[in-house]
Design an enzyme around this catalytic site. Structure first.
Site, PDB file in Angstrom:
ATOM      1  N   LYS A  45     -38.011  40.416  16.402  1.00  0.00           N
ATOM      2  CA  LYS A  45     -38.897  41.483  15.926  1.00  0.00           C
ATOM      3  C   LYS A  45     -40.002  40.984  15.469  1.00  0.00           C
ATOM      4  O   LYS A  45     -40.074  40.055  14.640  1.00  0.00           O
ATOM      5  CB  LYS A  45     -37.944  42.357  15.043  1.00  0.00           C
ATOM      6  CG  LYS A  45     -37.593  42.109  13.846  1.00  0.00           C
ATOM      7  CD  LYS A  45     -37.107  43.080  13.037  1.00  0.00           C
ATOM      8  CE  LYS A  45     -36.942  42.595  11.548  1.00  0.00           C
ATOM      9  NZ  LYS A  45     -36.764  43.259  10.451  1.00  0.00           N
ATOM     10  N   LYS A  48     -43.025  40.925   8.927  1.00  0.00           N
ATOM     11  CA  LYS A  48     -43.999  40.528   7.855  1.00  0.00           C
ATOM     12  C   LYS A  48     -44.052  39.127   7.284  1.00  0.00           C
ATOM     13  O   LYS A  48     -44.548  38.623   6.908  1.00  0.00           O
ATOM     14  CB  LYS A  48     -43.716  41.415   6.618  1.00  0.00           C
ATOM     15  CG  LYS A  48     -44.279  42.865   6.635  1.00  0.00           C
ATOM     16  CD  LYS A  48     -43.842  43.638   5.379  1.00  0.00           C
ATOM     17  CE  LYS A  48     -42.785  44.675   5.770  1.00  0.00           C
ATOM     18  NZ  LYS A  48     -42.344  45.257   4.264  1.00  0.00           N
ATOM     19  N   LYS A  74     -30.922  37.268   6.321  1.00  0.00           N
ATOM     20  CA  LYS A  74     -31.546  37.024   5.060  1.00  0.00           C
ATOM     21  C   LYS A  74     -31.045  35.877   4.302  1.00  0.00           C
ATOM     22  O   LYS A  74     -32.004  34.894   3.730  1.00  0.00           O
ATOM     23  CB  LYS A  74     -32.213  37.981   4.353  1.00  0.00           C
ATOM     24  CG  LYS A  74     -33.293  38.985   4.658  1.00  0.00           C
ATOM     25  CD  LYS A  74     -33.644  40.080   3.617  1.00  0.00           C
ATOM     26  CE  LYS A  74     -34.830  40.914   4.105  1.00  0.00           C
ATOM     27  NZ  LYS A  74     -35.269  41.879   3.232  1.00  0.00           N
TER      28      LYS A  74
END
Ligand code: TYM
Length: 326
Positions: free
Chosen positions: A192, A195, A110
């Site tokens: 993966k 969202k 992130k």
């Protein structure tokens, strides 16, 4: 057993979130004490639309209900409404080694993606998650594979606290589903399903229409061979489709492989489309049902908040006493 888990109110929930988290929660809800949280304080560690946050929370509550969680049995609540989460997170910060936070895979990912907003909240994210879990004497945390490291850290933090201030916290364990703990992106099956992926075709959202589902699965990346076989390393795209089929059908992978043996990739994709469309139909239907029931949704969140707060206040009393603060 006491069970706790949560989902961030960001983006559209996809089948990965369903397999990794919600589907497991459904199995736990009957014979355990469950708390399922909408973790809005985690969601604000990356840029977000403040005006839409409330709407996103309602939407996620509807998903919990549409999936079949029973608010009479489980506690459904919003993290920020129970202030003890942030209080405990601060206290746990004081026993959390910085090195542990810097080595978290999700922080590294992130921070790389949010270079302009590499804030301290992103680094401390797992401490707040540890607070969520430890606050309720949680024994089991049902999550997808990507959250396993965070649950391990919650255990480490709890242990360190107990060693420093005396036995206080139950040490939690994560529970991953045997299949579907890591659903991969349809456009890049080495990543993966997420969202936050800007490519909408990479994920199947729980409220996608049958047409959208069909289109996305049709365009899913496979490989240039022809055999249908589960092999995550060599055939990640096909293995991902087989996993989706296996989880939705409830059939073991060996059985699915046998069923699909000798079929074309197109036939596999058709079968995956069909079972996905049928399995997600109740979500679409129930969403319609709940959408106009704002008052009912708010009532569930209020009740959940009340029940969660009773547990949280008692635990925080104990923690403050152990730490010698008033
Ligand atoms: P979040 O909102 O990113 O994801 C919610 C749940 O979905 C799982 N998941 C997946 N499972 C399988 N395949 C995938 N591709 C996939 N993508 C996501 C996640 O593992 C998760 O279980 N930090 C957490 C939220 C949280 C939490 C907690 C969870 C905050 N406090 C306390 C448990 C306990 C998160 O970001 O989840």
């Amino acid at each position: 057993m006491r069970i706790f888990s949560g989902i961030q109110p960001t983006g559209d929930l996809h089948i990965g979130n369903y397999f990794g988290a919600i589907k497991q929660w459904l199995d736990f809800q009957h014979e355990n004490e469950c708390l399922f949280c909408i973790v809005d304080l985690h969601a604000i560690t990356v840029p977000y639309d403040a005006k839409k946050l409330k709407e996103r929370i309602t939407e996620k509550t509807i998903i919990y209900l549409a999936a079949g969680l029973d608010p009479e049995k489980v506690i459904i609540f919003v993290q920020s409404r129970v202030k003890e989460h942030t209080e405990l997170a601060w206290l746990l910060n004081t026993v959390t080694p910085l090195g542990e936070l810097y080595r978290m895979t999700q922080f590294k990912d992130k921070a790389k993606k949010n270079k302009k907003n590499e804030n301290a909240g992103l680094l401390n994210y797992p401490v707040l998650m540890a607070a969520d879990i430890l606050l309720y004497d949680t024994q089991v945390v049902p999550v997808g594979e990507d959250q396993n490291q965070h649950v391990e850290l919650a255990r480490t933090i709890g242990k360190k606290f107990n060693q420093t201030f005396g036995e206080t916290f139950v040490l939690p364990k994560s529970k991953l589903p045997s299949f579907g703990a890591r659903i991969m992106s349809l456009s890049d099956p080495k990543k993966k399903m997420s969202k936050s992926d800007p490519d909408e075709k990479s994920r199947i959202s729980l409220f996608d229409s049958p047409k959208e589902i069909e289109k996305k699965i049709k365009s899913a990346v496979t490989d240039t061979q022809k055999t249908i076989k589960y092999d995550k390393e060599k055939k990640p795209g096909i293995s991902n489709l087989l996993t989706i089929y296996s989880v939705f059908s409830g059939e073991k992978m060996e059985k699915v492989e046998k069923e699909m043996k000798g079929k074309s990739y197109k036939a596999l994709k058709d079968a995956v489309s069909e079972i996905t469309i049928a399995s997600l139909e109740p979500f679409r239907r129930k969403r319609e049902e709940f959408f106009s029931r704002d008052v009912y949704i708010e009532e569930i969140l209020k009740q959940g908040e009340k029940r969660a707060r009773t547990l949280a206040e008692a635990k925080m009393g104990e923690v403050r006493k152990k730490m010698g603060i008033s």
